[in-house]
Design a protein around this motif. Structure first.
Motif, PDB file in Angstrom:
ATOM      1  N   GLN A 216       0.832  -1.203   0.000  1.00  0.00           N
ATOM      2  CA  GLN A 216       0.000   0.000   0.000  1.00  0.00           C
ATOM      3  C   GLN A 216       0.864   1.249   0.000  1.00  0.00           C
ATOM      4  OE1 GLN A 216      -3.083  -0.285  -0.523  1.00  0.00           O
ATOM      5  NE2 GLN A 216      -3.769   1.843  -0.336  1.00  0.00           N
ATOM      6  N   HIS A 221      -4.790   8.183   4.071  1.00  0.00           N
ATOM      7  CA  HIS A 221      -5.535   8.510   2.858  1.00  0.00           C
ATOM      8  C   HIS A 221      -5.067   9.805   2.190  1.00  0.00           C
ATOM      9  CE1 HIS A 221      -8.367   5.564   4.602  1.00  0.00           C
ATOM     10  NE2 HIS A 221      -8.823   5.412   3.371  1.00  0.00           N
ATOM     11  N   TYR A 224      -1.540   9.486   0.813  1.00  0.00           N
ATOM     12  CA  TYR A 224      -1.578   8.622  -0.372  1.00  0.00           C
ATOM     13  C   TYR A 224      -2.018   9.422  -1.595  1.00  0.00           C
ATOM     14  CZ  TYR A 224      -2.467   4.542  -3.296  1.00  0.00           C
ATOM     15  OH  TYR A 224      -2.431   3.621  -4.315  1.00  0.00           O
ATOM     16  N   LYS A 225      -3.037  10.221  -1.433  1.00  0.00           N
ATOM     17  CA  LYS A 225      -3.562  11.006  -2.555  1.00  0.00           C
ATOM     18  C   LYS A 225      -2.517  11.989  -3.081  1.00  0.00           C
ATOM     19  CE  LYS A 225      -7.469  14.019  -3.727  1.00  0.00           C
ATOM     20  NZ  LYS A 225      -8.718  14.665  -3.190  1.00  0.00           N
ATOM     21  N   TYR A 236      -6.813   4.570  -4.305  1.00  0.00           N
ATOM     22  CA  TYR A 236      -6.464   3.981  -3.004  1.00  0.00           C
ATOM     23  C   TYR A 236      -7.192   2.660  -2.783  1.00  0.00           C
ATOM     24  CZ  TYR A 236      -5.902   3.854   2.153  1.00  0.00           C
ATOM     25  OH  TYR A 236      -5.622   3.499   3.453  1.00  0.00           O
TER      26      TYR A 236
END
Length: 489
Positions: A216, A221, A224-225, A236
């Motif tokens: 991952q 979140h 990650y974006k 995601y």
């Protein structure tokens, strides 16, 4: 093959199947609750000694920890307790896996990639990267070069691109398995590739994939974006549930991982635990076969790798790995040659089960014996030969294993996890480690390594739990000395 943004978007829309994300959501949400993780870390600040020792004791009984317990370990600031945790990590590893270390090599097949990961040398915008995808003839040449050194296990790595679709990956696996060199061959081939649909993963299952590995990278979140602005990796959820789909497809050995250096490392450890918990909940107690914990490393023309504010120092890294070992005591743990020899010597004793050695991550680099940073995803820290690392492991009392018997005897998924949780996997695997180590010593080892290795084999023979097993393994060793290969229990 360079693709325009429109071409990339079109391909991504064809690959991602929203219904294969939505089927796993609970009330529209995935299993990574950022607020819950942050609150759990906050609530478990300043744990007292007695609580930490209770948690260590639970881990030593091979019980997976709950988020609150892992958070307490991560928040421990008592160096005396950390020494106890390091010791417990080593005890857990030996209790479950014995004194063996599984060896593998990475084989990079293609660095074509549609993604824009800001930390990666493969990112599509990196105009300094020299793009290359191996032909099947070149794959065979790479495999022969690896086999000639003694390798039996590979992880094949592909950039995320239409050129590396499931059919190309399947053909690569077929080529790897069919290529022989002298008495050697590759007996297990794991895959690190783009997340796929259940239907595509069934194709790889039928070809004979080993472990399917998708990291991952960061579980947070918002981070990650920011770090994955474009490409198939920008989704995601598609990535988060890649290994759920693999399990549904019957690929029951899967590997998770986080890239330390992208976000708060404590959060990432919690994310790895939550990933484990969700897999176990949905698939009858079967979680990840392996957990990996690479650190961000420099890459050609990729400045983010040096300026991230979340870079993890060596001392902290050891603590993070130890907490992972205690949190999921029965799962395999991979420490790669990203790390320097010094770091690997320090980290392996706290619970690592698999390492690579003699690694070269350039595309086509094994057969040409070259190092080209502009063909690499990042820069390795440990460039020692396979023989050097095997000898060092033997000198420290750790026997090298190239064993693939579990995979070929169907001891995967639920079967493997059941005996691992009971601390019995080494009863099967140690005899097979001895046999594969003997093959290496006879066919590939230097004279110096042979001397150290033969002494270790005698020691491990005497440590086998019964006279009957000892005699069986001795008889098989004699057959190997006479020329037979690939014997296993």
């Amino acid at each position: 093959m360079i693709m325009s943004k429109a071409e990339i978007d079109r391909w991504v829309s064809q690959v991602i199947k929203p219904e294969q994300i939505e089927r796993y959501l609970v009330n529209g949400h995935d299993f990574i609750d950022d607020s819950f993780i942050q609150e759990t870390l906050l609530k478990n600040k300043n744990p007292d000694k007695s609580r930490i020792r209770e948690i260590i004791a639970k881990s030593l009984e091979l019980q997976r920890l709950e988020p609150e317990e892992t958070a307490a370990l991560l928040n421990c600031e008592d160096e005396e307790l950390w020494e106890e945790m390091y010791k417990a990590g080593g005890q857990i590893k030996e209790k479950v896996y014995g004194r063996r270390i599984v060896f593998f090599a990475p084989l990079y097949i293609s660095n074509y990639c549609v993604n824009s990961c800001v930390y990666c040398g493969f990112r599509s915008e990196n105009d300094k990267s020299i793009r290359k995808q191996l032909t099947m003839e070149e794959v065979a040449a790479e495999v022969r070069a690896l086999v000639s050194k003694g390798h039996k296990r590979l992880i094949v790595v592909f950039g995320e691109h239409p050129l590396s679709d499931v059919h190309f990956i399947a053909k690569t696996l077929e080529t790897v398995y069919s290529t022989k060199e002298g008495r050697g061959e590759i007996r297990r081939c794991n895959v690190n590739a783009a997340p796929m649909s259940i239907e595509d993963l069934e194709i790889l299952r039928d070809v004979g994939i080993g472990t399917f590995q998708v990291f991952q990278e960061t579980y947070h979140h918002e981070t990650y974006k920011k770090l994955h602005p474009r490409g198939i990796k920008a989704n995601y959820g598609w990535r988060l549930y890649a290994l759920h789909r693999a399990m549904e497809a019957g690929v029951d050995d899967v590997g998770i991982g986080a890239l330390f250096g992208l976000y708060d490392p404590k959060f990432e450890v919690m994310g790895l635990l939550m990933h484990t918990i969700d897999l176990e909940k949905r698939f009858g107690g079967v979680g990840p076969h392996t957990i990996s914990f690479p650190r961000l490393e420099p890459a050609s023309n990729t400045p983010f790798t040096r300026k991230s504010k979340y870079l993890v120092d060596d001392k902290t890294f050891k603590k993070l790995v130890t907490v992972i070992r205690l949190s999921v005591p029965y799962t395999g743990m991979i420490l790669t040659a990203r790390e320097t020899p010094e770091v690997r010597r320090d980290i392996i004793p706290v619970g690592v089960t698999q390492i690579d050695a003699g690694s070269n991550i350039g595309i086509g680099a094994y057969s040409t014996d070259t190092v080209d940073y502009d063909r690499q995803q990042f820069i390795l820290g440990d460039n020692r030969s396979l023989d050097e690392v095997i000898r060092e492991m033997a000198e420290s009392g750790r026997i090298t294993s190239f064993c693939t018997a579990d995979y070929r005897c169907g001891r995967t998924g639920n079967y493997f996890m059941d005996i691992a949780k009971k601390g019995k996997i080494h009863h099967l695997c140690m005899p097979n480690a001895i046999l594969t180590f003997k093959e290496y010593l006879l066919d590939y080892a230097s004279e110096e390594t042979k001397k150290v290795g033969e002494k270790l084999i005698q020691k491990e023979l005497e440590a086998l739990p019964s006279e009957a097993l000892r005699n069986t393994v001795k008889e098989m060793l004699t057959r190997i000395e006479k020329g037979e290969r690939d014997l296993f229990l």
